[in-house]
Design an enzyme around this catalytic site. Sequence first.
Site, PDB file in Angstrom:
ATOM      1  N   LEU A   1     -45.224 -34.843   4.541  1.00  0.00           N
ATOM      2  CA  LEU A   1     -45.634 -36.114   5.065  1.00  0.00           C
ATOM      3  C   LEU A   1     -45.684 -36.873   4.087  1.00  0.00           C
ATOM      4  CD1 LEU A   1     -49.532 -34.272   6.410  1.00  0.00           C
ATOM      5  CD2 LEU A   1     -47.005 -35.179   7.992  1.00  0.00           C
ATOM      6  N   ASP A   2     -44.851 -38.072   4.260  1.00  0.00           N
ATOM      7  CA  ASP A   2     -44.727 -39.399   3.277  1.00  0.00           C
ATOM      8  C   ASP A   2     -46.260 -40.074   2.487  1.00  0.00           C
ATOM      9  OD1 ASP A   2     -45.899 -41.430   5.183  1.00  0.00           O
ATOM     10  OD2 ASP A   2     -44.417 -41.300   5.679  1.00  0.00           O
ATOM     11  N   LEU A   3     -46.105 -40.253   1.450  1.00  0.00           N
ATOM     12  CA  LEU A   3     -46.660 -40.561   0.009  1.00  0.00           C
ATOM     13  C   LEU A   3     -47.790 -41.480   1.525  1.00  0.00           C
ATOM     14  CD1 LEU A   3     -47.513 -40.973  -2.313  1.00  0.00           C
ATOM     15  CD2 LEU A   3     -46.489 -43.034  -2.025  1.00  0.00           C
TER      16      LEU A   3
END
Length: 257
Positions: free
Chosen positions: A117-119
């Site tokens: 999951l991106d930042l």
Amino acid sequence: MSGAQETEAPAKGDRIAKLLARSGVASRREVERMIADGRIAKDGETITTPATLLHSLHGITVDGKMVKQPEPTKLWRFHKPVGALTAERDFSGRTTIYDVFKNTGADLPRVMPIGRLDLNTEGLLLLTNDGAFKRQMELPASGIPRTYRARTFGDVSQSQLEDLISGTVIEGVRYGRIDANLERRTGKNQWVELTLKEGKNREVRRVLEHLGLQVSRLIRTSYGPFYLDDLAKGEVATVRKIDLVNFRKRFEKAEKK
């Protein structure tokens, strides 16, 4: 004709990278890098190729430390908060999911995230101690659905969202089938639910931005049959063994079709 009985040839074993991934040391690709760096040995002798075949991890060391035999496969649900990197370390000092585990006192062995999951994306992140299972779950060919809810700003119709069912091409990159539905709307603000199976990098954000929407919040709510439910941000929960066993049976049965 000789009366001696024929004996079966002994099994060749598994590649060391597969066994070490299964034991939770690292992913296969990471193990291959570790071998190239001379960090892995058997009975004190450095292993030089990831093609090495073994029947067990007996006598195998990583950085001089003995590797334990693989533990049974386990799975955890984690509510990843915004601002945490899905990475083991970040040289610029940003917070990683492993920092979150330490800060919350999560009692975990060495675990690996399934997918990323991106930042700025929050929600369900599955964790496992089994590198081979991780890889199996991540492969696009596995076709495991992931569902997201996105809070967006802009104009979009249900008809536009339904067009995503046949896939779309953005800047030369083709994104596969997405089942998207418009949820509650207030003016130009709305929630959109999307279910997809590929999970390319930043896929949901790019597709929604392609439709002219600004994404202010993105939450993954499920991965296969495993749901975020009411997990608090930063919280980790163990998936019941029976639920994991039943999922793997269905998953492996589907793969054989």
